[in-house]
Design a protein around this motif. Structure first.
Motif, PDB file in Angstrom:
ATOM      1  N   GLU A 152       0.824  -1.210   0.000  1.00  0.00           N
ATOM      2  CA  GLU A 152       0.000   0.000   0.000  1.00  0.00           C
ATOM      3  C   GLU A 152       0.860   1.264   0.000  1.00  0.00           C
ATOM      4  O   GLU A 152       0.520   2.258  -0.647  1.00  0.00           O
ATOM      5  N   ILE A 153       1.977   1.215   0.718  1.00  0.00           N
ATOM      6  CA  ILE A 153       2.909   2.348   0.704  1.00  0.00           C
ATOM      7  C   ILE A 153       3.460   2.550  -0.703  1.00  0.00           C
ATOM      8  O   ILE A 153       3.531   3.678  -1.212  1.00  0.00           O
ATOM      9  N   LYS A 154       3.838   1.449  -1.333  1.00  0.00           N
ATOM     10  CA  LYS A 154       4.407   1.530  -2.687  1.00  0.00           C
ATOM     11  C   LYS A 154       3.400   2.111  -3.673  1.00  0.00           C
ATOM     12  O   LYS A 154       3.765   2.889  -4.566  1.00  0.00           O
ATOM     13  N   ARG A 155       2.133   1.747  -3.516  1.00  0.00           N
ATOM     14  CA  ARG A 155       1.108   2.276  -4.422  1.00  0.00           C
ATOM     15  C   ARG A 155       1.040   3.799  -4.321  1.00  0.00           C
ATOM     16  O   ARG A 155       0.951   4.498  -5.335  1.00  0.00           O
ATOM     17  N   ILE A 156       1.104   4.314  -3.104  1.00  0.00           N
ATOM     18  CA  ILE A 156       1.084   5.769  -2.918  1.00  0.00           C
ATOM     19  C   ILE A 156       2.317   6.402  -3.546  1.00  0.00           C
ATOM     20  O   ILE A 156       2.233   7.403  -4.266  1.00  0.00           O
ATOM     21  N   MET A 157       3.479   5.801  -3.310  1.00  0.00           N
ATOM     22  CA  MET A 157       4.727   6.376  -3.810  1.00  0.00           C
ATOM     23  C   MET A 157       4.820   6.313  -5.330  1.00  0.00           C
ATOM     24  O   MET A 157       5.395   7.194  -5.964  1.00  0.00           O
ATOM     25  N   ASP A 158       4.245   5.277  -5.915  1.00  0.00           N
ATOM     26  CA  ASP A 158       4.272   5.152  -7.374  1.00  0.00           C
ATOM     27  C   ASP A 158       3.395   6.195  -8.055  1.00  0.00           C
ATOM     28  O   ASP A 158       3.662   6.604  -9.188  1.00  0.00           O
ATOM     29  N   GLU A 159       2.354   6.641  -7.359  1.00  0.00           N
ATOM     30  CA  GLU A 159       1.371   7.517  -8.002  1.00  0.00           C
ATOM     31  C   GLU A 159       1.468   8.983  -7.587  1.00  0.00           C
ATOM     32  O   GLU A 159       0.865   9.841  -8.235  1.00  0.00           O
ATOM     33  N   VAL A 160       2.211   9.270  -6.513  1.00  0.00           N
ATOM     34  CA  VAL A 160       2.293  10.657  -6.036  1.00  0.00           C
ATOM     35  C   VAL A 160       3.756  11.041  -5.842  1.00  0.00           C
ATOM     36  O   VAL A 160       4.494  10.355  -5.135  1.00  0.00           O
ATOM     37  N   ASP A 161       4.158  12.135  -6.462  1.00  0.00           N
ATOM     38  CA  ASP A 161       5.540  12.610  -6.357  1.00  0.00           C
ATOM     39  C   ASP A 161       5.671  13.534  -5.151  1.00  0.00           C
ATOM     40  O   ASP A 161       5.666  14.759  -5.265  1.00  0.00           O
ATOM     41  N   VAL A 162       5.767  12.929  -3.986  1.00  0.00           N
ATOM     42  CA  VAL A 162       5.913  13.693  -2.752  1.00  0.00           C
ATOM     43  C   VAL A 162       6.799  12.896  -1.803  1.00  0.00           C
ATOM     44  O   VAL A 162       6.825  11.660  -1.854  1.00  0.00           O
ATOM     45  N   GLU A 163       7.562  13.605  -0.972  1.00  0.00           N
ATOM     46  CA  GLU A 163       8.377  12.907   0.027  1.00  0.00           C
ATOM     47  C   GLU A 163       7.478  12.139   0.986  1.00  0.00           C
ATOM     48  O   GLU A 163       6.433  12.636   1.409  1.00  0.00           O
ATOM     49  N   VAL A 164       7.921  10.935   1.346  1.00  0.00           N
ATOM     50  CA  VAL A 164       7.141  10.085   2.248  1.00  0.00           C
ATOM     51  C   VAL A 164       7.961   9.753   3.487  1.00  0.00           C
ATOM     52  O   VAL A 164       9.136   9.404   3.402  1.00  0.00           O
ATOM     53  N   GLU A 165       7.296   9.861   4.625  1.00  0.00           N
ATOM     54  CA  GLU A 165       7.894   9.503   5.913  1.00  0.00           C
ATOM     55  C   GLU A 165       7.038   8.414   6.544  1.00  0.00           C
ATOM     56  O   GLU A 165       5.802   8.477   6.493  1.00  0.00           O
ATOM     57  N   PHE A 228      12.499  -0.209   2.297  1.00  0.00           N
ATOM     58  CA  PHE A 228      12.089   1.193   2.389  1.00  0.00           C
ATOM     59  C   PHE A 228      12.976   2.078   1.508  1.00  0.00           C
ATOM     60  O   PHE A 228      12.490   2.959   0.794  1.00  0.00           O
ATOM     61  N   ALA A 229      14.276   1.836   1.569  1.00  0.00           N
ATOM     62  CA  ALA A 229      15.210   2.649   0.786  1.00  0.00           C
ATOM     63  C   ALA A 229      14.994   2.440  -0.708  1.00  0.00           C
ATOM     64  O   ALA A 229      14.996   3.395  -1.493  1.00  0.00           O
ATOM     65  N   ASN A 230      14.799   1.194  -1.112  1.00  0.00           N
ATOM     66  CA  ASN A 230      14.595   0.897  -2.533  1.00  0.00           C
ATOM     67  C   ASN A 230      13.300   1.508  -3.059  1.00  0.00           C
ATOM     68  O   ASN A 230      13.194   1.835  -4.248  1.00  0.00           O
ATOM     69  N   MET A 231      12.310   1.660  -2.180  1.00  0.00           N
ATOM     70  CA  MET A 231      11.050   2.294  -2.572  1.00  0.00           C
ATOM     71  C   MET A 231      11.194   3.806  -2.696  1.00  0.00           C
ATOM     72  O   MET A 231      10.341   4.463  -3.297  1.00  0.00           O
ATOM     73  N   GLY A 232      12.247   4.356  -2.090  1.00  0.00           N
ATOM     74  CA  GLY A 232      12.451   5.798  -2.146  1.00  0.00           C
ATOM     75  C   GLY A 232      11.869   6.558  -0.975  1.00  0.00           C
ATOM     76  O   GLY A 232      11.692   7.781  -1.046  1.00  0.00           O
ATOM     77  N   ILE A 233      11.567   5.857   0.118  1.00  0.00           N
ATOM     78  CA  ILE A 233      11.061   6.536   1.315  1.00  0.00           C
ATOM     79  C   ILE A 233      12.120   7.508   1.823  1.00  0.00           C
ATOM     80  O   ILE A 233      13.301   7.183   1.904  1.00  0.00           O
ATOM     81  N   ALA A 234      11.690   8.713   2.169  1.00  0.00           N
ATOM     82  CA  ALA A 234      12.630   9.775   2.529  1.00  0.00           C
ATOM     83  C   ALA A 234      13.065   9.719   3.981  1.00  0.00           C
ATOM     84  O   ALA A 234      14.189  10.097   4.311  1.00  0.00           O
ATOM     85  N   SER A 235      12.166   9.274   4.867  1.00  0.00           N
ATOM     86  CA  SER A 235      12.454   9.409   6.293  1.00  0.00           C
ATOM     87  C   SER A 235      11.896   8.240   7.091  1.00  0.00           C
ATOM     88  O   SER A 235      10.764   7.798   6.860  1.00  0.00           O
TER      89      SER A 235
END
Length: 687
Positions: A152-165, A228-235
C-alpha cells in the motif's frame, strides 16, 4: 544515511534537550520536538523559551542535522493569537520543517511562514488521494498512517511525487491516527489536542475479563530498511517523545548498526521498551498476533537494559576539517579552516616574535591546533609552515584555534534560513448561509425508511450500500439523497470512483467525505460536498482553507471535540453543521478487537467490548475497519437554544429501528434530553 545508493533520514524523537542531544550524538539525521503548545505530546518536557529553542535548533544545525517542530494539534479560534506567536518563534529559530494536522494551521502557515510543511500522521494519510491532494496544497512531505502495508505504501509512492515519511519503530495506536476520540469522550483530554489519556492501554474484553483487546504491540521495522530505501522513502521516524534518553540512544544506534554493518541487537530494543515484543503485522499485511501489553516482566527487562545502555559510550560523528596555518616570523599568525561542506574561515593572531630563550617547535603548534575535543570538529588534514626560531605562547595558539572554530560555527548555523513573520489575512467579512437543516447520516442501509427520507432535508447513506437501496426510493428522493465515502479506505480508490459514478448516473448529486483526498475526489466529479467530522474542523481558518481548495463545498460538519460557544464564533461562507444526535465512533481500527478474542466465525456482527467497570462499547466491522462506538448516544436536544439557528443539525443513525427514530425525533421537537445520553464535549472544557 545512504542505503543502496538512496538517501534516507533517521528522524528521532526529542521530548527534552537531553534526549535531543542523545539522538543527534547517537547518529540521527534529524530530530522532531514540540514547543509549549499545539503539539501532540503536550505532556513531554518540550521546549518553551526562545533561548532554549534556538539552542536546540543550533545544536542540530552546527552538526549538519535538521530540526523539525511539531505543530500537530487541533486549534480553536480563541487560540489563534498564541499560535501566531509560536509560528513567529519557529520562523526565527530556523526550523527545517513544521509537522501539521489542523487545516487551519496549514492555512495560516501558508500566509506567514516559509518553513517547509509536513503532513502529520494525524491527517490520516492512508491512500493515494490523500497524499495527492496534500501535495497539491503545498505539503513537502506526508507522514503515512501506521496501518499501511509495504504494498500500500508503494502504491502511494508510485502515483504521487511527494516525500514520504513512515514510522520505523515505536508504539502503535489502536485507532487510525486523527480518528480517535476515545480520550475526549471519557474525560477532558483529547488525543487530537495533544493530551491522549491512553485509554487503549486499559483492560477491554469481549467475553473474558482481564484482557487488553485494544492494546497493540510496538513496531520494529528495522529488518525492512532496504525495502524502504529501494522504494524511495525519505524518512524513517522513531516514535517516543515521552520515552527515556536510553530508549532514544539504543533505537538510533541500532538503526545505524543495521545500515552500516547489516545487523542489529533486536533483543536489546525489545528489552529497553516493548509490549510483549514487537509486531510487523501492518507492514507485511499479515495482521496476526499484534496485541500486547506492558507486563511486569517487560519492565524488569527494561531496568537491566537501561543500565547496559548507560555504560555504552556515544561516538559522535564529528565534522571533518582541513587546517592550514602560517607562523612566519614578523607576520601575524594565520589559521585557515575548511569543513567537509567546503565552508572556509580564516583568522589572524598576534605578530610572531623571535624566541629569546626556548623556541616554539612546529610539533607543539600542531599539537595545540589539534585540541578540538569540545567542538564539533575533528582534523582530517593539516599542513602549514612555522619558522624555526620563533616563540608563540600556548594561549595565543589556543585563542587562534577558538576564534576559527567560533567563526566556522556561525557560518555553519547561518546556512539554515530564518524568516520574518508574514501578514495574516483573517477570515472576516464572511456571511454564513442560512441553514438550520435537519440532516440524517445512515450507517446501516437497513435503518433507512421513507419516514427518515420524508422528515429530513438531506439523508446520506453508505456509498457501498447504494446497490441495496430500492430504485423507486432513489427516483423519488434523489434530490435529498447523498452518499458517504468510508472514513478510512485502504483498498484501491478506483472502487470508490466507480461507485461515485454509479451514484451520479442514478441522479444523486450530494457526497460526504472525511479526509482531504476523498473530498477532492468528490470535487473532481462535481458532487455537492459535505465534509465529515473526520476532517476535524475546529476553527474559522480551517473552513476558510476548505473554501479555497474545494470548489463544490456546500456544508462542513464541525468537530464534536469543541464547545458550542466556540462553534458559534466560527466564520464561514459555507453552511456549517454539528452532530446533535448519534452514537459517536470513538475509534476506527484496522485491527478488529473482536476478531482477536473470539474470531470472525463466532461474531454475529453485534458484539461489544466491555471495560473494567462494565460499560459496553458496540463494535461494528465493515470488512476493512472496525468502528468502536460510545456506550451512550450524543444528545443535545435540550440545549439547542444555545446553538446559532443557522447551523445545521446532523443525526447519525446506526441500527435504530423506526420506533427508535420516531422517539428520537419526538424528543428533538420537544427539546428534551434522551435518557442515558451524553452531551459530549459541547458544554464542558476540553484541554
Amino acid at each position: 544515511m545512504i542505503v543502496n545508493g538512496n538517501e534516507i533520514e533517521i528522524l528521532a524523537p526529542a521530548g527534552s534537550f537531553e534526549n535531543l542531544k542523545t539522538a543527534i550524538l547517537s547518529g540521527a539525521d534529524s530530530v522532531y520536538f514540540g514547543l509549549s503548545n499545539f503539539n501532540a505530546r503536550r505532556n513531554a518536557e518540550n521546549f518553551s523559551s526562545f533561548e532554549d529553542i534556538k539552542e536546540a535548533v543550533d545544536f542540530c544545525h552546527l552538526r549538519g542535522k535538521k530540526a523539525h517542530v511539531t505543530l500537530n494539534t487541533l486549534v480553536y479560534d480563541n487560540e489563534i493569537q498564541d499560535l501566531v506567536k509560536e509560528i513567529e518563534v519557529i520562523n526565527k529559530a530556523g526550523f527545517d520543517a513544521i509537522i501539521v494536522q489542523d487545516l487551519g494551521v496549514i492555512n495560516i502557515l501558508k500566509q506567514i511562514s516559509k518553513v517547509p510543511i509536513h503532513a502529520s500522521t494525524q491527517l490520516s494519510v492512508h491512500n493515494v488521494s490523500d497524499a495527492k491532494k496534500l501535495k497539491d496544497m503545498g505539503f513537502d512531505r506526508v507522514v503515512l498512517s501506521r496501518e499501511l502495508s509495504l504494498k500500500e505504501i508503494k502504491r502511494i509512492m508510485d502515483e504521487v511525487d511527494v516525500e514520504v515519511e513512515i514510522f520505523i519503530h515505536g508504539a502503535l495506536c489502536m485507532s487510525v491516527s486523527g480518528q480517535c476520540y476515545f480520550s475526549s469522550a471519557l474525560g477532558e483530554r483529547s488525543g487530537n489536542r495533544g493530551l491522549c489519556a491512553g485509554v487503549c492501554r486499559l483492560p477491554f474484553y469481549v467475553r473474558e475479563k482481564g484482557r487488553y483487546d485494544l492494546s497493540l504491540k510496538d513496531v520494529c521495522y528495522i529488518d525492512y530498511i532496504e525495502e524502504f530505501a529501494n522504494m524511495g522513502i525519505a524518512s524513517l521516524k522513531i516514535e517516543g517523545r515521552m520515552k527515556s534518553k536510553e530508549y532514544v540512544k539504543s533505537v538510533v544506534s541500532e538503526i545505524r548498526n543495521k545500515i552500516e554493518f547489516g545487523k542489529y541487537n533486536k533483543k536489546l530494543l525489545k528489552d529497553v521498551f516493548s509490549r510483549s515484543g514487537f509486531t510487523d503485522g501492518y507492514i507485511t499485511g499479515k495482521r496476526n498476533n499484534m496485541f500486547g501489553i506492558r507486563s511486569e516482566e517487560d519492565k524488569s527487562y527494561t531496568k537491566a537494559a537501561i543500565e547496559e545502555i548507560k555504560s555504552k559510550d556515544i561516538y559522535e560523528d564529528k565534522v571533518k576539517v582541513d587546517i592550514k596555518y602560517d607562523f612566519t616570523l614578523g607576520k601575524n599568525s594565520y589559521l585557515e579552516m575548511i569543513d567537509e561542506d567546503n565552508n572556509i574561515v580564516s583568522v589572524k593572531g598576534d605578530i610572531i616574535e623571535e624566541a629569546k630563550n626556548k623556541p616554539t617547535a612546529k610539533e607543539n603548534i600542531e599539537k595545540n591546533l589539534l585540541k578540538l575535543g569540545s567542538t564539533v570538529y575533528e582534523i582530517n588534514d593539516m599542513e602549514g609552515k612555522a619558522d624555526n626560531n620563533i616563540f608563540v605562547p600556548i594561549s595565543s595558539i589556543n585563542e587562534l584555534r577558538r576564534n576559527a572554530t567560533d567563526k566556522l560555527d556561525k557560518i555553519r548555523i547561518s546556512k539554515f534560513p530564518v524568516y520574518d513573520i508574514g501578514k495574516l489575512i483573517k477570515p472576516k467579512d464572511k456571511s454564513r448561509p442560512i441553514g438550520g437543516k435537519n440532516i440524517a447520516v445512515i450507517n446501516d442501509i437497513n435503518t433507512l425508511n421513507e419516514f427518515i427520507l420524508d422528515y429530513f432535508d438531506e439523508t446520506y447513506i453508505p456509498l457501498f450500500e447504494l446497490n441495496k437501496l430500492n430504485k423507486d426510493l432513489i427516483v423519488k428522493y434523489k434530490g435529498k439523497l447523498g452518499v458517504e465515502i468510508p472514513r478510512v479506505y485502504f483498498d484501491e480508490e478506483a472502487n470508490i470512483n466507480k461507485n461515485l459514478l454509479k451514484a451520479k448516473e442514478l441522479g444523486i448529486k450530494k457526497g460526504l467525505a472525511h479526509t482531504i483526498g476523498k473530498i477532492a475526489m468528490l470535487d473532481e466529479l462535481d458532487f455537492e460536498i459535505m465534509t465529515g467530522f473526520g476532517t476535524n474542523i475546529t476553527n474559522s481558518y480551517s473552513v476558510d482553507l476548505l473554501e479555497k481548495e474545494i470548489h463544490n463545498l456546500k456544508n462542513v460538519i464541525l468537530s464534536f471535540e469543541n464547545t458550542i460557544n466556540n462553534i458559534n464564533k466560527i466564520k464561514s461562507n459555507t453552511e456549517l453543521s454539528i452532530i446533535v444526535y448519534g452514537y459517536l465512533p470513538l475509534m476506527t481500527a484496522r485491527n478488529c478487537p473482536v476478531k482477536k478474542e473470539i474470531g470472525c466465525k463466532n461474531c454475529n456482527k453485534k458484539q461489544s467490548l466491555n471495560d473494567r467497570i462494565g460499560k459496553k462499547f458496540r463494535v461494528k466491522c465493515n470488512g476493512q475497519t472496525s468502528e468502536l462506538y460510545n456506550t451512550y448516544p450524543l444528545c443535545v436536544f435540550d440545549r439547542l437554544n444555545k446553538l446559532d439557528s443557522d447551523i445545521n443539525k446532523i443525526f447519525m443513525f446506526n441500527d435504530e429501528n423506526k420506533n427508535d427514530i420516531k422517539n428520537i425525533i419526538k424528543h428533538y421537537e420537544n427539546s428534551e434530553l434522551l435518557n442515558d445520553s451524553t452531551r459530549g464535549c459541547y458544554f464542558r472544557k476540553l484541554l
